[in-house]
Scaffold this motif. Sequence first.
Motif, PDB file in Angstrom:
ATOM      1  N   VAL A  69     -11.945 -45.852 -18.302  1.00  0.00           N
ATOM      2  CA  VAL A  69     -11.281 -47.091 -17.841  1.00  0.00           C
ATOM      3  C   VAL A  69     -10.160 -47.518 -18.783  1.00  0.00           C
ATOM      4  O   VAL A  69      -9.014 -47.978 -18.272  1.00  0.00           O
ATOM      5  N   LYS A  70     -10.329 -47.370 -20.183  1.00  0.00           N
ATOM      6  CA  LYS A  70      -9.362 -47.798 -21.133  1.00  0.00           C
ATOM      7  C   LYS A  70      -8.009 -46.833 -20.959  1.00  0.00           C
ATOM      8  O   LYS A  70      -7.007 -47.440 -20.894  1.00  0.00           O
ATOM      9  N   GLU A  72      -7.006 -45.874 -18.163  1.00  0.00           N
ATOM     10  CA  GLU A  72      -6.147 -46.059 -17.142  1.00  0.00           C
ATOM     11  C   GLU A  72      -5.212 -47.462 -17.334  1.00  0.00           C
ATOM     12  O   GLU A  72      -4.345 -47.751 -16.547  1.00  0.00           O
ATOM     13  N   ARG A  73      -5.526 -48.177 -18.448  1.00  0.00           N
ATOM     14  CA  ARG A  73      -4.878 -49.454 -18.477  1.00  0.00           C
ATOM     15  C   ARG A  73      -3.916 -49.378 -19.613  1.00  0.00           C
ATOM     16  O   ARG A  73      -3.967 -48.476 -20.421  1.00  0.00           O
ATOM     17  N   PRO A  74      -2.728 -49.930 -19.712  1.00  0.00           N
ATOM     18  CA  PRO A  74      -1.717 -49.629 -20.631  1.00  0.00           C
ATOM     19  C   PRO A  74      -2.219 -50.281 -21.909  1.00  0.00           C
ATOM     20  O   PRO A  74      -2.742 -51.383 -21.769  1.00  0.00           O
ATOM     21  N   THR A  75      -1.905 -49.597 -22.897  1.00  0.00           N
ATOM     22  CA  THR A  75      -2.239 -50.139 -24.268  1.00  0.00           C
ATOM     23  C   THR A  75      -1.200 -51.233 -25.011  1.00  0.00           C
ATOM     24  O   THR A  75      -1.625 -52.156 -25.824  1.00  0.00           O
ATOM     25  N   VAL A  77       1.919 -53.781 -23.912  1.00  0.00           N
ATOM     26  CA  VAL A  77       2.695 -54.613 -23.026  1.00  0.00           C
ATOM     27  C   VAL A  77       3.908 -55.024 -23.599  1.00  0.00           C
ATOM     28  O   VAL A  77       3.847 -55.609 -24.756  1.00  0.00           O
ATOM     29  N   LYS A 110       2.405 -57.695 -12.481  1.00  0.00           N
ATOM     30  CA  LYS A 110       2.090 -56.878 -11.399  1.00  0.00           C
ATOM     31  C   LYS A 110       1.694 -57.620 -10.125  1.00  0.00           C
ATOM     32  O   LYS A 110       2.178 -57.314  -9.105  1.00  0.00           O
TER      33      LYS A 110
END
Length: 124
Positions: A69-70, A72-75, A77, A110
């Motif tokens: 899951v981590k 898949e997320r951007p680290t 921004v 988003k």
Amino acid sequence: ASALAAIPTPLQDAACKGEAEKPEPTIVTPQTETADASAAIAAAAAAVLAAEEAEAAAAAAVAEAAAAVKAERPTTVISKEETEDGSISLGQTVTWSGTQGIVRYIGGLKFSAGEWVGLELTEA
């Protein structure tokens, strides 16, 4: 003429009378009780070990899922340094709806169009 006769042995005689030989009684000694207890403890220890192994496997599966899951997320921004009109800058202290905050993000989202400003509120 001769006659044959069967003469029962003492064991056969007892069996015929319903007095069959009884098995030896089991003698329980402290050693046999200790052996039984040791076997029970070993079985319990094996069950605990199996439960711990299952728990470790479940924890590993949860950690693997969390890592997926981590991933898949951007680290990171990326924020702009200031708004398009230049009126608000990153790190600036502002007041919004009567509450003070520090600008921590300027940019798009988003789920919504347009430019957004993210605040870290310094007051509750």
